[in-house]
Structure formats: C-alpha cells, structure tokens
Design a protein around this motif. Structure first.
Motif, PDB file in Angstrom:
ATOM      1  N   SER A  81       0.815  -1.203   0.000  1.00 17.92           N
ATOM      2  CA  SER A  81       0.000   0.000   0.000  1.00 17.92           C
ATOM      3  C   SER A  81       0.854   1.261   0.000  1.00 17.92           C
ATOM      4  CB  SER A  81      -0.920   0.013   1.228  1.00 17.92           C
ATOM      5  OG  SER A  81      -1.754  -1.129   1.251  1.00 17.92           O
ATOM      6  N   ALA A  82       0.279   2.336  -0.510  1.00 14.91           N
ATOM      7  CA  ALA A  82       0.951   3.636  -0.478  1.00 14.91           C
ATOM      8  C   ALA A  82       1.156   4.067   0.965  1.00 14.91           C
ATOM      9  CB  ALA A  82       0.121   4.670  -1.234  1.00 14.91           C
ATOM     10  N   ASP A  83       2.242   4.763   1.202  1.00 19.89           N
ATOM     11  CA  ASP A  83       2.554   5.265   2.547  1.00 19.89           C
ATOM     12  C   ASP A  83       3.348   6.555   2.385  1.00 19.89           C
ATOM     13  OD1 ASP A  83       3.360   5.833   5.109  1.00 19.89           O
ATOM     14  OD2 ASP A  83       3.931   3.770   5.595  1.00 19.89           O
ATOM     15  N   ALA A  84       2.634   7.680   2.415  1.00 16.45           N
ATOM     16  CA  ALA A  84       3.280   8.974   2.194  1.00 16.45           C
ATOM     17  C   ALA A  84       4.349   9.247   3.250  1.00 16.45           C
ATOM     18  CB  ALA A  84       2.244  10.090   2.201  1.00 16.45           C
ATOM     19  N   GLY A  85       4.161   8.720   4.455  1.00 13.18           N
ATOM     20  CA  GLY A  85       5.130   8.937   5.520  1.00 13.18           C
ATOM     21  C   GLY A  85       6.477   8.322   5.212  1.00 13.18           C
ATOM     22  N   ARG A  86       6.499   7.299   4.362  1.00 14.79           N
ATOM     23  CA  ARG A  86       7.761   6.654   3.971  1.00 14.79           C
ATOM     24  C   ARG A  86       8.199   7.090   2.579  1.00 14.79           C
ATOM     25  NH1 ARG A  86       7.586   0.906   3.568  1.00 14.79           N
ATOM     26  NH2 ARG A  86       5.398   1.125   2.988  1.00 14.79           N
ATOM     27  N   GLY A  87       7.512   8.083   2.023  1.00 15.28           N
ATOM     28  CA  GLY A  87       7.868   8.570   0.697  1.00 15.28           C
ATOM     29  C   GLY A  87       7.272   7.762  -0.429  1.00 15.28           C
ATOM     30  N   ALA A  88       6.361   6.845  -0.118  1.00 14.88           N
ATOM     31  CA  ALA A  88       5.712   6.023  -1.145  1.00 14.88           C
ATOM     32  C   ALA A  88       4.331   6.612  -1.429  1.00 14.88           C
ATOM     33  CB  ALA A  88       5.591   4.576  -0.669  1.00 14.88           C
ATOM     34  N   GLU A  89       4.271   7.469  -2.450  1.00 12.18           N
ATOM     35  CA  GLU A  89       3.015   8.151  -2.762  1.00 12.18           C
ATOM     36  C   GLU A  89       2.019   7.227  -3.460  1.00 12.18           C
ATOM     37  OE1 GLU A  89       2.435  11.111  -1.686  1.00 12.18           O
ATOM     38  OE2 GLU A  89       4.471  11.557  -0.994  1.00 12.18           O
ATOM     39  N   LEU A  90       2.512   6.165  -4.094  1.00 14.43           N
ATOM     40  CA  LEU A  90       1.654   5.240  -4.829  1.00 14.43           C
ATOM     41  C   LEU A  90       1.848   3.823  -4.310  1.00 14.43           C
ATOM     42  CD1 LEU A  90       2.374   6.503  -8.476  1.00 14.43           C
ATOM     43  CD2 LEU A  90       0.309   6.974  -7.122  1.00 14.43           C
ATOM     44  N   ALA A  91       0.798   3.023  -4.434  1.00 15.01           N
ATOM     45  CA  ALA A  91       0.927   1.603  -4.128  1.00 15.01           C
ATOM     46  C   ALA A  91       1.871   0.969  -5.148  1.00 15.01           C
ATOM     47  CB  ALA A  91      -0.449   0.928  -4.175  1.00 15.01           C
ATOM     48  N   SER A  92       2.559  -0.087  -4.762  1.00 11.13           N
ATOM     49  CA  SER A  92       3.526  -0.714  -5.654  1.00 11.13           C
ATOM     50  C   SER A  92       3.311  -2.223  -5.717  1.00 11.13           C
ATOM     51  CB  SER A  92       4.961  -0.412  -5.202  1.00 11.13           C
ATOM     52  OG  SER A  92       5.181  -0.923  -3.905  1.00 11.13           O
ATOM     53  N   ARG A  93       3.669  -2.773  -6.844  1.00 10.17           N
ATOM     54  CA  ARG A  93       3.653  -4.218  -7.050  1.00 10.17           C
ATOM     55  C   ARG A  93       5.044  -4.725  -6.723  1.00 10.17           C
ATOM     56  NH1 ARG A  93       0.798  -6.348 -11.488  1.00 10.17           N
ATOM     57  NH2 ARG A  93       1.004  -8.623 -11.705  1.00 10.17           N
ATOM     58  N   ARG A  94       5.136  -5.744  -5.880  1.00 12.53           N
ATOM     59  CA  ARG A  94       6.448  -6.256  -5.468  1.00 12.53           C
ATOM     60  C   ARG A  94       6.525  -7.754  -5.732  1.00 12.53           C
ATOM     61  NH1 ARG A  94      10.296  -4.986  -0.319  1.00 12.53           N
ATOM     62  NH2 ARG A  94      11.492  -6.931  -0.363  1.00 12.53           N
ATOM     63  N   VAL A  95       7.648  -8.162  -6.298  1.00 13.34           N
ATOM     64  CA  VAL A  95       7.935  -9.576  -6.522  1.00 13.34           C
ATOM     65  C   VAL A  95       9.309  -9.859  -5.937  1.00 13.34           C
ATOM     66  CG1 VAL A  95       8.245 -11.419  -8.204  1.00 13.34           C
ATOM     67  CG2 VAL A  95       6.555  -9.632  -8.634  1.00 13.34           C
ATOM     68  N   ASP A  96       9.370 -10.804  -5.014  1.00  8.49           N
ATOM     69  CA  ASP A  96      10.625 -11.194  -4.374  1.00  8.49           C
ATOM     70  C   ASP A  96      10.973 -12.627  -4.754  1.00  8.49           C
ATOM     71  OD1 ASP A  96      10.578  -8.773  -3.056  1.00  8.49           O
ATOM     72  OD2 ASP A  96       9.723  -9.594  -1.222  1.00  8.49           O
ATOM     73  N   TYR A  97      12.234 -12.849  -5.020  1.00  8.03           N
ATOM     74  CA  TYR A  97      12.764 -14.202  -5.190  1.00  8.03           C
ATOM     75  C   TYR A  97      13.789 -14.438  -4.085  1.00  8.03           C
ATOM     76  CZ  TYR A  97      10.801 -15.283  -9.803  1.00  8.03           C
ATOM     77  OH  TYR A  97       9.949 -15.584 -10.844  1.00  8.03           O
ATOM     78  N   MET A  98      13.564 -15.462  -3.283  1.00  9.76           N
ATOM     79  CA  MET A  98      14.537 -15.859  -2.279  1.00  9.76           C
ATOM     80  C   MET A  98      15.140 -17.190  -2.717  1.00  9.76           C
ATOM     81  SD  MET A  98      14.108 -16.457   1.820  1.00  9.76           S
ATOM     82  CE  MET A  98      14.250 -14.723   2.241  1.00  9.76           C
ATOM     83  N   VAL A  99      16.454 -17.220  -2.884  1.00  6.07           N
ATOM     84  CA  VAL A  99      17.142 -18.399  -3.418  1.00  6.07           C
ATOM     85  C   VAL A  99      18.162 -18.882  -2.394  1.00  6.07           C
ATOM     86  CG1 VAL A  99      18.418 -19.343  -5.380  1.00  6.07           C
ATOM     87  CG2 VAL A  99      16.912 -17.365  -5.722  1.00  6.07           C
ATOM     88  N   SER A 100      18.129 -20.177  -2.077  1.00  8.60           N
ATOM     89  CA  SER A 100      19.084 -20.727  -1.111  1.00  8.60           C
ATOM     90  C   SER A 100      20.480 -20.750  -1.724  1.00  8.60           C
ATOM     91  CB  SER A 100      18.667 -22.136  -0.687  1.00  8.60           C
ATOM     92  OG  SER A 100      18.642 -23.009  -1.800  1.00  8.60           O
ATOM     93  N   VAL A 101      21.469 -20.380  -0.926  1.00  4.73           N
ATOM     94  CA  VAL A 101      22.854 -20.338  -1.404  1.00  4.73           C
ATOM     95  C   VAL A 101      23.456 -21.741  -1.308  1.00  4.73           C
ATOM     96  CG1 VAL A 101      25.150 -19.378  -1.039  1.00  4.73           C
ATOM     97  CG2 VAL A 101      23.124 -17.930  -0.731  1.00  4.73           C
ATOM     98  N   PRO A 102      23.913 -22.322  -2.408  1.00  3.36           N
ATOM     99  CA  PRO A 102      24.515 -23.658  -2.363  1.00  3.36           C
ATOM    100  C   PRO A 102      25.697 -23.709  -1.401  1.00  3.36           C
ATOM    101  CG  PRO A 102      24.117 -22.990  -4.634  1.00  3.36           C
ATOM    102  CD  PRO A 102      23.881 -21.778  -3.776  1.00  3.36           C
ATOM    103  N   GLY A 103      25.754 -24.770  -0.601  1.00  3.60           N
ATOM    104  CA  GLY A 103      26.871 -24.940   0.312  1.00  3.60           C
ATOM    105  C   GLY A 103      26.762 -24.151   1.594  1.00  3.60           C
TER     106      GLY A 103
END
Length: 218
Positions: free
Chosen positions: A154-176
C-alpha cells in the motif's frame, strides 16, 4: 556433476542495456549518483537545449542519491535501476539485491542445531511483511531452491511512497550454505496502478530475468 563444497561468491543476471547496476558495498551515494547522472547526460540527444541540462542533471542526481541511500540503509548489496536512452532514469521500477542470513540456533546443551527444512524456512521468511493478495510459489533456480512472493504494498506517504507498488521477491538458497539466502526484490508502480498493463508486463519481464540467474565461483 561434482558436489559443491564451497558457497558461490557471486551471481550473474543478463540485464538489458537500459538497466544500470549499482554495487552498494563500497560506494558513497553522492559520488555514485553524480557519476551515473553525468554518464546519462552524455546520452541526451544533441537537440536538447544545453541550458536545460544542468537542472535535469541535478534533479536526476537527487533522485538517484535518495534511491541509493535507501538501499544502503537496508544493507542491500546491489541496486538496479532502468535508465532510458534519453538519459532519464525511471525510478518507478527497481531491483534491490540483498542477502538474508539465518541466525545460528543452539540446543540446551550448547550444541548447534541443524537448519530445518529449507522450504519451510523460505516460506516462513517470505510470508513476513506487509502486503495484500500474497502469492507464494516455490521451485528451483540454477539448481537451488527458490521461493517467489508477489504482493501489493500500500501507499505510505510517511515513507515517501506516494503510490501503491507491485512487489515480486525471489529468495534463493545459497549452495553450500544452508543458513544464507539470496534475495532479489523487484518493485514497480506501473503507470500509476500496480495492477495495470505496464505493471503486468514488468512483472513478466522480471520473472524472465530471474530465469537467467546463475551462481558464480570466480
């Protein structure tokens, strides 16, 4: 295939030429912003009035400096921003790369406790945080377990985010290294709506980009 005995010391992504990579570990935000803005101004078409270049460069430097400083505060490793051929930067999209290190756990007798199931660890880590319409999926990237999370923040003007944003995260396990995870966080506001056609297209592009991800041991 030979067994991996040591963790990788880097990664590679096949980025298009209009995206710039900004390593964050050993740079000053002001110095990096000035260098990138100067390089960008060198690509501005010749028919642009010269008297407009200085304010354009200063505005660009300010926006870049803020983006770099925010990523450094989050202890990110790399920041990627799209840079159009006319020299302008589109801060409506970004990729922030960081690492997540699980704390070592110990049994009451002081012995170390092995990491639990990596899928469970990844899902629990990725399920944290704000967002609505959370979507989780798992698979593999370059032979390593990967968990994908998609949500709308969601948008949060207090954090400088005037617009809502779409977020995609990839978490990848580190081999070894079962306690270390690679995190690539993509964010876009689209054309002003995180569900518009531009946002959809950029999310598809980021998914394709992560398909080019490779570990490196150089």
């Amino acid at each position: 295939m030979a067994e991996i005995v040591s963790p990788p010391n880097g990664y590679r992504l096949l980025l298009p030429s209009d995206w710039v990579q900004i390593p964050l570990r050993h740079i000053e935000a002001e110095e990096a912003a000035r260098r990138i803005a100067t390089e960008a101004m060198g690509r501005v078409p010749a028919d642009v009035p010269r008297d407009k270049l200085t304010p354009l460069r200063l505005e660009l430097e300010g926006r870049l400096r803020a983006a770099i400083a925010d990523a450094q505060k989050a202890k990110a490793l790399d920041l990627y921003l799209p840079m159009r051929l006319d020299g302008e930067v589109n801060l409506g999209a970004s990729i922030v790369v960081s690492e997540v290190r699980l704390p070592q756990q110990f049994a009451p007798d002081g012995s170390s406790v092995p990491a639990s199931d990596p899928v469970d660890i990844a899902v629990r880590l990725m399920s944290r945080g704000e967002g609505m319409g959370l979507d989780l999926a798992s698979g593999e990237i370059d032979g390593a377990l990967a968990v994908r999370r998609e949500c709308v923040v969601s948008a949060d003007a207090g954090r400088g985010a005037e617009l809502a944003s779409r977020r995609v995260d990839y978490m990848v396990s580190v081999p070894g290294n079962p306690r270390q995870w690679f995190l690539a966080a993509f964010s876009t506001v689209g054309a002003g709506d995180p569900h518009d056609e531009l946002a959809d297209a950029l999310v598809e592009w980021f998914d394709a980009l992560m398909g080019t991800f490779r570990w490196s041991w150089t």
